[in-house]
Write an enzyme that holds these catalytic residues in place. Structure first.
Site, PDB file in Angstrom:
ATOM      1  N   ASN A   1      65.013 191.743  17.070  1.00 11.14           N
ATOM      2  CA  ASN A   1      63.805 191.695  16.242  1.00 11.14           C
ATOM      3  C   ASN A   1      63.410 190.230  16.063  1.00 11.14           C
ATOM      4  O   ASN A   1      64.041 189.512  15.295  1.00 11.14           O
ATOM      5  CB  ASN A   1      64.111 192.354  14.887  1.00 11.14           C
TER       6      ASN A   1
ATOM      7  N   HIS B   1      61.278 197.933   7.947  1.00  9.00           N
ATOM      8  CA  HIS B   1      62.173 196.780   7.816  1.00  9.00           C
ATOM      9  C   HIS B   1      62.122 196.274   6.371  1.00  9.00           C
ATOM     10  O   HIS B   1      61.074 196.335   5.719  1.00  9.00           O
ATOM     11  CB  HIS B   1      61.740 195.678   8.785  1.00  9.00           C
TER      12      HIS B   1
ATOM     13  N   GLY C   1      67.974 186.676  13.636  1.00 11.16           N
ATOM     14  CA  GLY C   1      68.090 185.256  14.002  1.00 11.16           C
ATOM     15  C   GLY C   1      68.768 185.022  15.344  1.00 11.16           C
ATOM     16  O   GLY C   1      68.284 184.225  16.166  1.00 11.16           O
TER      17      GLY C   1
HETATM   18  P1  PGA Z   1      69.458 188.751  10.926  1.00 13.76           P
HETATM   19  O1  PGA Z   1      68.228 189.755  10.721  1.00 13.76           O
HETATM   20  O2  PGA Z   1      70.184 189.169  12.166  1.00 13.76           O
HETATM   21  O3  PGA Z   1      68.817 187.395  11.055  1.00 13.76           O
HETATM   22  O4  PGA Z   1      70.325 188.853   9.710  1.00 13.76           O
HETATM   23  C1  PGA Z   1      68.376 191.123  10.986  1.00 13.76           C
HETATM   24  C2  PGA Z   1      67.083 191.823  10.767  1.00 13.76           C
HETATM   25  O5  PGA Z   1      66.328 191.455   9.850  1.00 13.76           O
HETATM   26  O6  PGA Z   1      66.755 192.773  11.496  1.00 13.76           O
END
Ligand code: PGA
Length: 268
Positions: free
Chosen positions: A18, A110, A248
């Protein structure tokens, strides 16, 4: 314990990136090319693990063109869609438009949309219905905040959110569920594999009761929240965790490639 193979439970593991509001269409093209090269170099078997990217809307046409022209096996989807099909909804994007770009998936609910755009369980359910109507597979995100966790325990809020999201969905529908504890998103503090498994079991029971036992067994349940190449294998060792929704770490080609290749990590 072995990491599940493509055949375990019939569920092919799913690694989804994502990108949120990062990477314009030119950056997206460069990223997808590099990712495809990296996986090809590693002789990655796409029949064993499905890999998808979720770029911003403005990148989708470029990603579609590249993937089609180079016959890449990467999948892609959008990060949101409108509850409406067409009409006077300035700024909204119809599921029909996403389908016309050959999107296979769409992320729905989300936590950033629930929090920053006030998306209620009702809106999420309407978006799930819209996705299915247009032949898109919804990746339905659920998860509790740190306060929810302290107050209600680990599964109550995600179970309630998923129950609401699936109300009215036909038996046997094809959906993906992503358990993303809000406290773990972007915090560097991932849930433990055991925590993810516990909630995944509860969410699978919701899918079974809403969509039938067959769908319950076939539906992929992902974990999301500070996933990286060092912790991915622990999640995929869990019998009910079938992949990851990565934020991220999906913005770094080498890291996302490594996460996708979780099966080849040392010690597995
Ligand atoms: P993250 O985000 O891997 O940066 O913690 C996950 C997400 O929001 O889908």
């Amino acid at each position: 314990m072995a990491v599940k193979t493509g055949s375990a439970g019939g569920r092919v593991p799913f690694i989804a990136g994502n990108w949120k509001m990062n990477l314009d269409h030119l950056q997206s093209i460069a990223f997808v090319q590099k990712l495809a090269w990296s996986l090809k170099d590693a002789r990655f078997d796409f029949s064993e693990v499905e890999v998808a990217v979720f770029p911003p809307f403005t990148d989708l046409r470029s990603v579609q063109t590249l993937i089609a022209a180079d016959k890449l096996q990467l999948k892609y989807g959008a990060q949101d869609l409108s509850t409406h099909d067409s009409g006077a909804y300035t700024g909204e994007i119809s599921g029909a438009f996403l389908k016309a770009l050959d999107c296979e998936y769409v992320i729905i609910g989300h936590s950033e949309r629930r929090t920053l755009h006030n998306e209620t369980d009702g809106v999420v359910a309407a978006k799930v219905a819209a996705a299915l109507k247009h032949g898109l597979v919804p990746v339905i995100c659920v998860g509790e905040t740190a306060d929810d966790l302290a107050e209600h325990g680990p599964s109550a809020v995600p179970v309630a959110q998923l129950t609401a999201a699936l109300a009215g969905v036909a038996q046997g529908a094809n959906v993906v569920v992503a358990y993303e504890p809000v406290w773990a998103i972007g915090s560097g503090q991932a849930a433990t594999p055991e925590q993810a498994e516990q909630v995944a079991v509860a969410l699978r029971a919701v899918v079974s009761s809403a969509l039938g036992d067959e769908a319950g067994a076939a539906t992929r349940i992902l974990y999301g929240g500070s996933v990286n190449s060092s912790n991915i294998a622990g999640f995929l060792r869990q019998p009910n965790v079938d992949g990851a929704l990565v934020g991220g770490a999906s913005l770094d080609v080498a890291e996302f490639s490594s996460i996708s290749r979780f099966k080849s990590h040392v010690g597995i």
